[in-house]
Design a protein around this motif. Sequence first.
Motif, mmCIF file in Angstrom:
data_model
loop_
_atom_site.group_PDB
_atom_site.id
_atom_site.type_symbol
_atom_site.label_atom_id
_atom_site.label_comp_id
_atom_site.label_asym_id
_atom_site.label_seq_id
_atom_site.Cartn_x
_atom_site.Cartn_y
_atom_site.Cartn_z
ATOM 1 N N VAL A 133 8.144 52.570 -1.920
ATOM 2 C CA VAL A 133 7.394 52.351 -0.679
ATOM 3 C C VAL A 133 6.959 53.686 -0.106
ATOM 4 N N ILE A 134 5.883 53.650 0.701
ATOM 5 C CA ILE A 134 5.397 54.883 1.332
ATOM 6 C C ILE A 134 5.527 54.850 2.846
ATOM 7 N N ASN A 135 5.990 53.735 3.395
ATOM 8 C CA ASN A 135 6.209 53.675 4.841
ATOM 9 C C ASN A 135 7.211 52.572 5.171
ATOM 10 N N ALA A 136 7.622 52.517 6.435
ATOM 11 C CA ALA A 136 8.644 51.564 6.856
ATOM 12 C C ALA A 136 8.143 50.126 6.792
ATOM 13 N N THR A 137 6.849 49.907 7.028
ATOM 14 C CA THR A 137 6.297 48.548 6.972
ATOM 15 C C THR A 137 6.450 47.966 5.575
ATOM 16 N N PHE A 138 6.057 48.729 4.555
ATOM 17 C CA PHE A 138 6.202 48.264 3.181
ATOM 18 C C PHE A 138 7.674 48.099 2.808
ATOM 19 N N ALA A 139 8.531 48.955 3.365
ATOM 20 C CA ALA A 139 9.963 48.856 3.088
ATOM 21 C C ALA A 139 10.520 47.525 3.582
ATOM 22 N N ARG A 140 10.167 47.130 4.783
ATOM 23 C CA ARG A 140 10.644 45.861 5.332
ATOM 24 C C ARG A 140 10.150 44.683 4.487
ATOM 25 N N PRO A 163 1.858 59.782 2.442
ATOM 26 C CA PRO A 163 1.495 60.941 3.264
ATOM 27 C C PRO A 163 2.590 61.400 4.221
ATOM 28 N N GLN A 164 3.690 60.646 4.327
ATOM 29 C CA GLN A 164 4.676 60.946 5.356
ATOM 30 C C GLN A 164 5.708 61.977 4.914
ATOM 31 N N SER A 165 6.176 62.763 5.869
ATOM 32 C CA SER A 165 7.257 63.710 5.633
ATOM 33 C C SER A 165 8.506 62.959 5.170
ATOM 34 N N PRO A 166 9.269 63.523 4.238
ATOM 35 C CA PRO A 166 10.508 62.852 3.822
ATOM 36 C C PRO A 166 11.489 62.689 4.972
ATOM 37 N N PHE A 167 11.497 63.632 5.913
ATOM 38 C CA PHE A 167 12.388 63.512 7.065
ATOM 39 C C PHE A 167 12.054 62.253 7.866
ATOM 40 N N ALA A 168 10.773 62.055 8.143
ATOM 41 C CA ALA A 168 10.362 60.895 8.932
ATOM 42 C C ALA A 168 10.577 59.596 8.179
ATOM 43 N N LEU A 169 10.220 59.571 6.889
ATOM 44 C CA LEU A 169 10.294 58.338 6.113
ATOM 45 C C LEU A 169 11.727 57.870 5.923
ATOM 46 N N ARG A 174 16.279 54.322 7.252
ATOM 47 C CA ARG A 174 17.715 54.233 7.535
ATOM 48 C C ARG A 174 17.984 53.566 8.893
ATOM 49 N N GLY A 175 16.966 53.454 9.719
ATOM 50 C CA GLY A 175 17.142 52.773 10.996
ATOM 51 C C GLY A 175 17.379 51.285 10.860
ATOM 52 N N PHE A 176 16.998 50.699 9.702
ATOM 53 C CA PHE A 176 17.192 49.258 9.522
ATOM 54 C C PHE A 176 17.761 48.884 8.164
ATOM 55 N N PHE A 177 18.012 49.866 7.285
ATOM 56 C CA PHE A 177 18.496 49.555 5.936
ATOM 57 C C PHE A 177 19.591 50.527 5.534
#
Length: 322
Positions: A133-140, A163-169, A174-177
């Motif tokens: 995944v490349i963002n939290a939406t796709f992760a969910r 395009p996202q920083s690894p820190f942010a992604l 980890r906020g929901f998984f």
Amino acid sequence: MLPPILSNLRVPVVAAPMFIVSGPDLVIAQCKAGIVGSFPALNARERDGEPPLLDAWLTRIQEELDRHNQANPDNPAAPFAVNQIVHRSNARLERDIEICHRHRVPIWITSLGARPEVNAAAHDCGGIALHDVINATFARKALEKGADGLIAVAAGAGGHAGPQSPFALVQEIRGFFDGPLLLSGAIATGRAVLAAQAMGADLAYVGSPFIATEEANAVTDYKRMIVESGAEDIVYTPVFTGIAGNYLKPSIRSAGMDPDALDASHGEGMDFGKSAGKAKAWSQIWGSGQGIGAVREVVPAAALVERLAREYAQARQALLER
């Protein structure tokens, strides 16, 4: 907590499946060296009328790893993974799922879409399913459809990177998984593997450094270009496949284009059908992540894993001493 199949690796690394580059030779070497080896199912491309090459590849990988384990009971090989491209243009998907299910592939990696039936097939044969995944939406969405773990593909990763920083992604996921999480994005040293874990990932997902290995199915010029290039030699563009990815600028120049003046309107659409193996983008334009500045020579895959393990142990010790 990691599932047992991912818990006893020599170094916490899963080798990323690379289009064309990853095949049985590389996967077997990676697994024997103690990390998860992987390849895209679509790399096993037989001629019309021939039996499925994927079947033969899986048979060879399993037999060679079984022989290694019998000869080295105290140093067994790591498990392997097969990457399924879950995209509407992949006409082989159902056939390849059946073959992987029959061979009881232990780790399934899915890309470019999430389908419950692929995850169900993995679970039915005793395997686990990881989705990139490349963002939290796709992760969910991937978790809702039954994925067991996630691969966070961050900025700087080879191939179709996000395009996202690894820190942010990693932070957002980890906020929901709290399950298995891998991080991809310019990881080419043992220190970077440790940094991925410090960020919150369980494992590092390493691809581009393995292009410059003896077992990689890459031409000599590609391997040389990996050794000679660095982060400044990478361009992020959707021109070649319709999805943004990272590519080596020298290979773009060799194809007669200016990597600093690419026109996205001339890009090709994503196609994993029969003609994909002949696509100009994949035969002449070479993908790579930004971490290749750490790659200085072409070596056996086992030597690369040895370096990663050594650097990882040294980095951990250095942090403890601080």
